[in-house]
Structure formats: structure tokens, C-alpha cells
Design a protein around this motif. Structure first.
Motif, PDB file in Angstrom:
ATOM      1  N   GLU A 440       2.869   7.902 -20.854  1.00 26.58           N
ATOM      2  CA  GLU A 440       3.413   8.916 -19.958  1.00 26.58           C
ATOM      3  C   GLU A 440       2.477   9.203 -18.794  1.00 26.58           C
ATOM      4  N   ILE A 441       1.171   9.151 -19.078  1.00 25.90           N
ATOM      5  CA  ILE A 441       0.210   9.355 -17.982  1.00 25.90           C
ATOM      6  C   ILE A 441       0.345   8.213 -16.959  1.00 25.90           C
ATOM      7  N   ALA A 442       0.538   6.980 -17.478  1.00 25.64           N
ATOM      8  CA  ALA A 442       0.761   5.853 -16.558  1.00 25.64           C
ATOM      9  C   ALA A 442       2.034   6.066 -15.747  1.00 25.64           C
ATOM     10  N   ASN A 443       3.055   6.631 -16.396  1.00 19.96           N
ATOM     11  CA  ASN A 443       4.286   6.921 -15.674  1.00 19.96           C
ATOM     12  C   ASN A 443       4.040   7.932 -14.563  1.00 19.96           C
ATOM     13  N   LEU A 444       3.232   8.968 -14.914  1.00 26.97           N
ATOM     14  CA  LEU A 444       2.885   9.955 -13.879  1.00 26.97           C
ATOM     15  C   LEU A 444       2.150   9.298 -12.716  1.00 26.97           C
ATOM     16  N   LYS A 445       1.221   8.413 -13.046  1.00 29.58           N
ATOM     17  CA  LYS A 445       0.487   7.720 -11.977  1.00 29.58           C
ATOM     18  C   LYS A 445       1.440   6.891 -11.114  1.00 29.58           C
ATOM     19  N   THR A 446       2.407   6.258 -11.774  1.00 32.13           N
ATOM     20  CA  THR A 446       3.373   5.461 -11.013  1.00 32.13           C
ATOM     21  C   THR A 446       4.170   6.322 -10.045  1.00 32.13           C
ATOM     22  N   ILE A 447       4.618   7.490 -10.558  1.00 33.03           N
ATOM     23  CA  ILE A 447       5.397   8.393  -9.699  1.00 33.03           C
ATOM     24  C   ILE A 447       4.558   8.868  -8.527  1.00 33.03           C
ATOM     25  N   ILE A 448       3.336   9.284  -8.835  1.00 32.85           N
ATOM     26  CA  ILE A 448       2.463   9.768  -7.758  1.00 32.85           C
ATOM     27  C   ILE A 448       2.144   8.641  -6.783  1.00 32.85           C
ATOM     28  N   GLY A 449       1.955   7.418  -7.322  1.00 31.47           N
ATOM     29  CA  GLY A 449       1.670   6.281  -6.449  1.00 31.47           C
ATOM     30  C   GLY A 449       2.804   5.982  -5.497  1.00 31.47           C
ATOM     31  N   ARG A 450       4.050   6.138  -5.985  1.00 28.63           N
ATOM     32  CA  ARG A 450       5.194   5.884  -5.103  1.00 28.63           C
ATOM     33  C   ARG A 450       5.241   6.867  -3.952  1.00 28.63           C
ATOM     34  N   PHE A 451       5.026   8.144  -4.270  1.00 34.09           N
ATOM     35  CA  PHE A 451       5.002   9.134  -3.192  1.00 34.09           C
ATOM     36  C   PHE A 451       3.851   8.875  -2.233  1.00 34.09           C
ATOM     37  N   SER A 452       2.711   8.493  -2.805  1.00 31.81           N
ATOM     38  CA  SER A 452       1.549   8.226  -1.959  1.00 31.81           C
ATOM     39  C   SER A 452       1.776   7.006  -1.077  1.00 31.81           C
ATOM     40  N   ASP A 453       2.385   5.965  -1.653  1.00 29.28           N
ATOM     41  CA  ASP A 453       2.659   4.761  -0.862  1.00 29.28           C
ATOM     42  C   ASP A 453       3.584   5.048   0.304  1.00 29.28           C
ATOM     43  N   PHE A 454       4.598   5.872   0.031  1.00 22.68           N
ATOM     44  CA  PHE A 454       5.547   6.171   1.095  1.00 22.68           C
ATOM     45  C   PHE A 454       4.901   6.975   2.216  1.00 22.68           C
ATOM     46  N   SER A 455       3.992   7.846   1.873  1.00 25.84           N
ATOM     47  CA  SER A 455       3.339   8.687   2.887  1.00 25.84           C
ATOM     48  C   SER A 455       2.219   7.952   3.599  1.00 25.84           C
ATOM     49  N   LYS A 456       1.754   6.850   3.022  1.00 23.65           N
ATOM     50  CA  LYS A 456       0.656   6.103   3.632  1.00 23.65           C
ATOM     51  C   LYS A 456       1.028   4.633   3.760  1.00 23.65           C
ATOM     52  N   MET A 457       2.118   4.352   4.451  1.00 21.60           N
ATOM     53  CA  MET A 457       2.500   2.964   4.653  1.00 21.60           C
ATOM     54  C   MET A 457       1.494   2.295   5.592  1.00 21.60           C
ATOM     55  N   PRO A 458       0.887   1.192   5.176  1.00 22.82           N
ATOM     56  CA  PRO A 458      -0.108   0.527   6.039  1.00 22.82           C
ATOM     57  C   PRO A 458       0.565  -0.138   7.239  1.00 22.82           C
ATOM     58  N   ALA A 459      -0.208  -0.263   8.308  1.00 24.05           N
ATOM     59  CA  ALA A 459       0.302  -0.975   9.485  1.00 24.05           C
ATOM     60  C   ALA A 459       0.415  -2.457   9.164  1.00 24.05           C
ATOM     61  N   PRO A 460       1.465  -3.136   9.626  1.00 25.33           N
ATOM     62  CA  PRO A 460       1.632  -4.556   9.311  1.00 25.33           C
ATOM     63  C   PRO A 460       0.511  -5.404   9.900  1.00 25.33           C
ATOM     64  N   HIS A 461       0.042  -6.354   9.105  1.00 35.26           N
ATOM     65  CA  HIS A 461      -0.926  -7.344   9.576  1.00 35.26           C
ATOM     66  C   HIS A 461      -0.155  -8.646   9.789  1.00 35.26           C
ATOM     67  N   LEU A 462       0.198  -8.944  11.044  1.00 34.60           N
ATOM     68  CA  LEU A 462       1.106 -10.045  11.341  1.00 34.60           C
ATOM     69  C   LEU A 462       0.441 -11.395  11.111  1.00 34.60           C
ATOM     70  N   GLN A 463       1.192 -12.271  10.434  1.00 37.75           N
ATOM     71  CA  GLN A 463       0.775 -13.647  10.198  1.00 37.75           C
ATOM     72  C   GLN A 463       1.972 -14.556  10.396  1.00 37.75           C
ATOM     73  N   ALA A 464       1.699 -15.829  10.641  1.00 36.73           N
ATOM     74  CA  ALA A 464       2.772 -16.814  10.776  1.00 36.73           C
ATOM     75  C   ALA A 464       3.250 -17.233   9.391  1.00 36.73           C
ATOM     76  N   ILE A 465       4.476 -16.875   9.030  1.00 40.09           N
ATOM     77  CA  ILE A 465       5.014 -17.187   7.707  1.00 40.09           C
ATOM     78  C   ILE A 465       6.414 -17.771   7.866  1.00 40.09           C
ATOM     79  N   SER A 466       6.901 -18.357   6.780  1.00 43.11           N
ATOM     80  CA  SER A 466       8.256 -18.905   6.742  1.00 43.11           C
ATOM     81  C   SER A 466       9.191 -17.882   6.111  1.00 43.11           C
ATOM     82  N   ALA A 467      10.289 -17.580   6.797  1.00 39.92           N
ATOM     83  CA  ALA A 467      11.251 -16.614   6.261  1.00 39.92           C
ATOM     84  C   ALA A 467      11.893 -17.146   4.980  1.00 39.92           C
TER      85      ALA A 467
END
Length: 628
Positions: A440-467
Motif C-alpha cells: 500500500e505504501i508503494a501504491n501511495l508512492k505511485t499515486i504521488i509520483g503520478r501527480f508529481s510527474d504531471f506537475s513537473k513534465m520535463p522539457a523534450p530533448h529532441l533526437q532523430a528517431i523513427s516514428a
């Protein structure tokens, strides 16, 4: 000077300058248009001349070849090849000319004239120009222009030469038609245009001639106005190129001179004016095309007179209009208009002077009150949106944390009861409870991580890739779930554009993988029975389209509109941030994403990315900025 006087002067000068500027532009445009039309008409006439020349040349060639291929010509050639001399054949050209060519001559291979219908006395004379080409060259030579000597002078003719071969002997059949007044009369001349064919003298003692549709005239005996063209013709003969000049001739006797544009086009002989053979002698004639500018002068004068009349009326109108305007009205209204533009651009703090006690003052006061109320309403709206956003965040966070907290509480209570009631089994209960607590603690961490990820979306680091490779990697993670026990059977359907295998796009591979994973997971959750997962990619020039389509339950129109809203979800579980994160990733890549869905028929997510987006801005790190 008073404002009213300045306004009168300004309106008067503006209208006058505008009218004269428009008149000048119209006159200039008319002149350029007339010049283009004049050049087009001249070119059309020149093309018509060349077309007539080509048709006449083709006709001469056909008739000469018919004579050369005739049995009579073959018989005469066999007889000449066997004869010791050619004196017995001096009249054969007249017998062979059943095709009625103006000129026909029969010569030996060295150019010696055997028979000439147009000048029988030339028997035995040698035409040196015939020996300048081989029989093979003459066989493919098209008709060409040549100056031919006649008993009564010289003339221009369209000539064709064809060899006649018998055994080891070669004879030349030379035939052609004169370039006479009938040829010039066949040209269709537009109104205001004339065409002449100038032919220089063949010898220094002869005179140049001028061929028109009315006949042939000596150049030195033609009208005196044509003497202005001597320099133009001399330059054309020296340079061998097309030129034009402006001359001034009266339209009719007694009328004032009118400018005319005369174009000179050189006409070459067999050498065709090549760079290695462009001497004066190669310019056999000059086609002169003149175009009168009388219509242009008449139109220009009418434009000028019209401009003067309009300018006079405009000046009077400007004076009357400017005198009717009040200086106390125009300036405040202008300021009010500027302030309105500032408000429309978002500057609600702008104010105008409302000290006047007239209608303009009341209008300015009402404007200031409106901007003040708009500013207050915007502040209240922003405060309300912030409060609502925080309340929604608190509600979501409380809902997500409440679910794992209840099992934690029950587990701790069980551990306490086991400790007090049955210490011997406490170790076993403690082990099981500890595992539950950690989960359950891991579940709590997952929930908190999702909110944290959404609030701190990193800037894209552009690379040449294949779609194509990016979507293959994202699908590979979920392949075990396609046929997992207890889940509906899912069949993937690939529709990848082969042109994207080698062509790269600029994107952040991690963020794109995360966005594709969220879309695929959403599609898998929507398929409740056996279905298909369709994954098309398309090369759209400067953009790439990636689609994730499922055959699931589909969505309503209202659900589609709210689907990318943070914390909104149609599932019984989840934070409602998955698709919001997808939209954030696509937006940071300067792309677009939308959804097409029909209840009961499935859902399609379409993601459109630029192949080479601009460099991303700084990543969003402030939670307050994200919420607001």
C-alpha cells in the motif's frame, strides 16, 4: 496655423497627391501593358512569318524531292552520266519543272550549271556554294533562304538542294520559289502595324530593295522617313541579332509625327547565323515590323485629363469635408480608438482623459468605467479559477489517498490485536501485515509520483528517431496482455507507412514512448471482448500522423470533449492524468492530438507531430502555473 486650417491643407494635399499618384500608376501600368501587348503582337507576326516561311520551304522541298525521285529525272541523270559533256542537256531543267517552281537548276557535283530554267545563259557557270557540303549533307538539308541572281537583277528565294546519284556520278537538283509580294501579302497585319522585308544589295553597285505587300521598291527611292532605319539595319547586320528602335513618322501626309516602335529581325542563309559563320554576308534580309503608338498616346492623354478633373473635384470635396470636421471631436475620438485597441490586445489598465464635460467626456468616462469593471471581473475570475483548481486537486488527492489508507489502518489494527490476544502468532501476522503495508505504501508512492510527474513534465530533448520504431517499441511492452489469461483476446493490426522507416523525425524518445504507452493502455482498457488494435502511421510532408485505434466500447461526444481534462476519467480506477500527460507531451512537441469516437464502434486517437519542431521552451516546474 489653426488645426482646422491644417486639416483643410492636409485633406487637400492628400487627395491631390493620391489622385496624381493613381494617375501616374495607371499611366505607367498602361504603358507597360501596351508594351507587353505590342511585343506579343510583334512576336506573333514574326512567328507567323517563320511559319509561312516553313510552310513555303516544306512545299518547295516536297516538289524538289518529287522531281528528284521522278523517272524523267532518273532517265536524264543516267544519260548525263554516260555523256562525254553536258551541252546537250542545257534545256532539261525546263522539261523537268512540271511542279512549276519559280527557280530550277541542274548542276554537276562541283556546282557547274548543266541546265537552268530561270537563267539558261548560266550554262557552264559554277555555283561555288554547292561544293561547300557533301551529298549526304544536302540530302538532309532543309529549305533555306538564299539570294539568287537573275537576268533582270537578284531576288530572295526559298531554296532546296537534293542530290541525284547515278553509279559513281552525283548531280544536284536546285529548286525554289521567290520571296515576293504574295508572300508578304499572306501575313495578317493587326491594325497599326506594318511589315517590310529589307534585302541588302548583292554587289556594291546594286541597290537595296524593300519588299512589301504592294511590291518591290528600291531602298534609296523609298520614302525619306525610312532613312531613320539605316542605323538599325546596319547594327543588325553587324551583330546578327534582333534589335528595335523608336522612330517618329506621321500617320498620314500632313499629320504630326507619331512615335513608332520598329523591330528588326535578321534572316540568315544556310549557316543560320551560327557563331562561327555570322558575318555580314549571312544576314540575307531583315524583317522590319513597325507598331504605331498613336493609341497609347491617345489613351495617356485621356488618363491625364481625367486625373486633372478628378483632382480638381477631389480638392474641392476635401476642403468642404475638412471644414465640416471639428478639431475637438477628432482628437479625443482618435485617443479613444487607440485605447480600444489596447483593450482588445489585453491591456485593461489603459485609461483615457474624461475631464471634458460634453458627449466625448461622458463617452470617455463610460470607457474608463468599463475597463475598470473588466479588470475587476478578470481578477475575480482568476481567483475563482485558482480556488476551483485547488479544490479539485485536493478532492482528487484525498480520493486517491483514502483508498490505500484504509487497508493500512486495518492492517495496523490487526497487528495490534494479534500482539495483545495471540503473541505466539504475532510473527506470522506481522509478516503478512508488513507485506500489505509495503504494497500500500508503494501504491501511495505511485499515486504521488503520478501527480508529481504531471506537475513537473520535463522539457523534450529532441533526437532523430523513427516514428515506426517508436510505436513498435511502445506496443512491444503490452504484447503479453494481448493474449493473457482472463483478458480479452486482442489482435494488433499494423498499417505503418514504409516511407517513415528511413525518414527520421525530431522528438524526445522517452516522452513519446510515455505518450504512446498511455494511449495504448487506454485502448486496451476500452476493449472488453475480442477486438483489434489498429496502429497506422502516415507521412504527410512536413508532419507525421500516428494513430491508435481500438474496437472497444467507444465514447460519447461529451466524454470526448472532456477526455484530455486533468483528473477526468471514465474508469473506475486511475488518476485521470494519463491523457492529460499525453496532451502535454504533444503540446511540448508543438503538435496536435484529437480523438474520434462513436459509442459501440471504437475510439481513434490521432497524434500529429512536426518532423522538425522548434526547440522546446523550459519545462514547467511550478505547480501553481500548471493549475492556473
Amino acid at each position: 496655423m489653426s488645426f482646422r486650417a491644417r486639416l483643410v491643407a492636409l485633406f487637400t494635399i492628400t487627395i491631390a497627391l493620391t489622385v496624381f499618384l493613381v494617375a501616374a500608376l495607371v499611366s505607367s501600368s498602361t504603358t507597360r501593358a501596351y508594351e507587353r501587348i505590342d511585343q506579343a503582337r510583334t512576336q506573333a507576326l514574326v512567328n507567323q512569318f517563320h511559319q509561312e516561311f516553313s510552310q513555303s520551304g516544306a512545299s518547295v522541298t516536297r516538289r524538289v524531292e518529287a522531281i528528284a525521285d521522278s523517272d524523267d529525272m532518273r532517265r536524264v541523270a543516267v544519260d548525263m552520266a554516260a555523256a562525254p559533256d553536258y551541252s546537250a542537256f542545257w534545256q532539261e531543267a525546263g522539261h523537268l519543272n512540271a511542279r512549276r517552281l519559280d527557280l530550277l537548276a541542274l548542276t554537276a557535283q562541283d556546282g557547274t550549271i548543266i541546265s537552268s530554267e530561270h537563267w539558261p545563259a548560266r550554262f557552264g557557270f559554277k555555283e561555288e556554294w554547292l561544293a561547300q557540303a557533301t551529298p549526304a549533307q544536302w540530302k538532309t538539308q532543309a529549305a533555306f533562304l538564299k539570294q539568287i541572281e537573275l537576268p533582270d537583277g537578284d531576288t530572295l528565294a526559298i531554296i532546296t538542294v537534293r542530290p541525284v546519284e547515278v553509279a559513281d556520278k552525283v548531280f544536284y537538283l536546285v529548286g525554289g520559289d521567290r520571296l515576293n509580294r504574295d508572300f508578304m501579302a499572306s501575313l495578317a497585319l493587326p491594325r497599326g502595324m506594318d511589315a517590310w522585308l529589307y534585302r541588302p544589295p548583292l554587289t556594291s553597285t546594286a541597290s537595296a530593295t524593300l519588299l512589301t505587300s504592294q511590291g518591290v521598291a528600291r531602298w534609296d527611292e523609298s520614302e525619306a522617313r525610312r532613312s531613320e532605319l539605316n542605323d538599325l539595319i546596319t547594327t543588325i547586320q553587324e551583330q546578327g541579332g534582333e534589335l528595335h528602335a523608336t522612330v517618329h513618322w506621321p500617320e498620314y501626309p500632313g499629320s504630326p509625327p507619331v512615335p513608332r516602335t520598329v523591330y528588326g529581325i535578321p534572316l540568315f542563309g544556310r549557316n543560320n547565323g551560327s557563331k562561327n559563320n555570322n558575318s555580314n554576308n549571312d544576314v540575307l534580309a531583315v524583317l522590319l515590323v513597325s507598331s504605331s503608338q498613336a493609341e497609347l498616346l491617345h489613351l495617356t492623354r485621356r488618363i491625364q485629363l481625367t486625373a486633372l478633373a478628378v483632382a480638381g473635384g477631389g480638392i474641392v470635396f476635401g476642403i468642404l469635408l475638412s471644414m465640416g470636421l471639428a478639431a475637438r471631436v477628432t482628437r479625443p475620438v482618435e485617443k479613444l480608438a487607440i485605447a480600444a485597441d489596447e483593450v482588445s490586445s489585453g491591456n485593461l489598465g489603459i485609461k483615457v482623459d474624461d475631464s471634458a464635460h460634453d458627449e466625448i467626456g461622458r463617452l470617455a468616462y463610460a470607457f474608463n468605467r468599463m475597463t475598470r469593471e473588466l479588470l475587476e471581473q478578470r481578477e475575480r475570475l482568476l481567483q475563482s479559477e485558482r480556488v476551483a483548481a485547488w479544490r479539485e486537486l485536493a478532492r482528487r488527492l484525498a480520493h486517491e489517498l483514502k483508498n490505500p489508507l484504509f487497508p493500512l489502518q486495518i492492517t495496523v489494527e490487526n497487528m495490534l490485536r494479534a500482539k495483545e490476544s495471540n503473541p505466539s502468532q504475532f510473527e506470522e501476522v506481522f509478516q503478512e501485515s508488513a507485506e500489505t503495508l509495503l504494497a500500500e505504501i508503494a501504491n501511495l508512492k505511485t499515486i504521488i509520483g503520478r501527480f508529481s510527474d504531471f506537475s513537473k513534465m520535463p522539457a523534450p530533448h529532441l533526437q532523430a528517431i523513427s516514428a515506426n520504431e517508436a510505436i513498435k517499441k511502445a506496443v512491444k511492452v503490452y504484447e503479453p496482455q494481448f493474449c493473457a489469461k482472463g483478458r480479452p483476446l486482442i489482435t494488433p493490426r499494423w498499417e505503418l507507412d514504409p516511407t517513415l522507416d528511413d525518414e527520421k523525425i525530431d522528438a524526445d524518445p522517452d516522452l513519446l514512448h510515455r505518450a504512446l504507452s498511455n494511449l495504448i493502455l487506454t485502448a486496451l482498457d476500452a476493449i472488453q471482448a475480442h477486438g483489434t488494435l489498429t496502429l497506422p502511421t502516415r507521412n504527410q510532408g512536413s508532419t507525421v500522423s500516428i494513430e491508435v485505434a481500438d474496437s472497444g466500447v467507444g465514447l460519447t461526444q461529451e466524454e470526448c470533449q472532456r477526455l484530455f481534462t486533468p483528473y477526468y476519467t471514465s474508469k473506475q480506477y486511475g488518476t485521470g492524468l494519463g491523457l492529460a500527460i499525453v496532451q502535454s507531451v504533444v503540446s511540448d512537441h508543438h503538435g496536435k492530438i484529437w480523438v474520434n469516437s462513436t459509442p459501440g464502434k471504437g475510439t481513434t486517437f490521432v497524434m500529429e507531430l512536426h518532423k522538425h519542431p522548434p526547440q522546446p521552451v523550459q519545462a514547467k516546474t511550478d505547480n501553481n502555473q500548471v493549475i492556473s
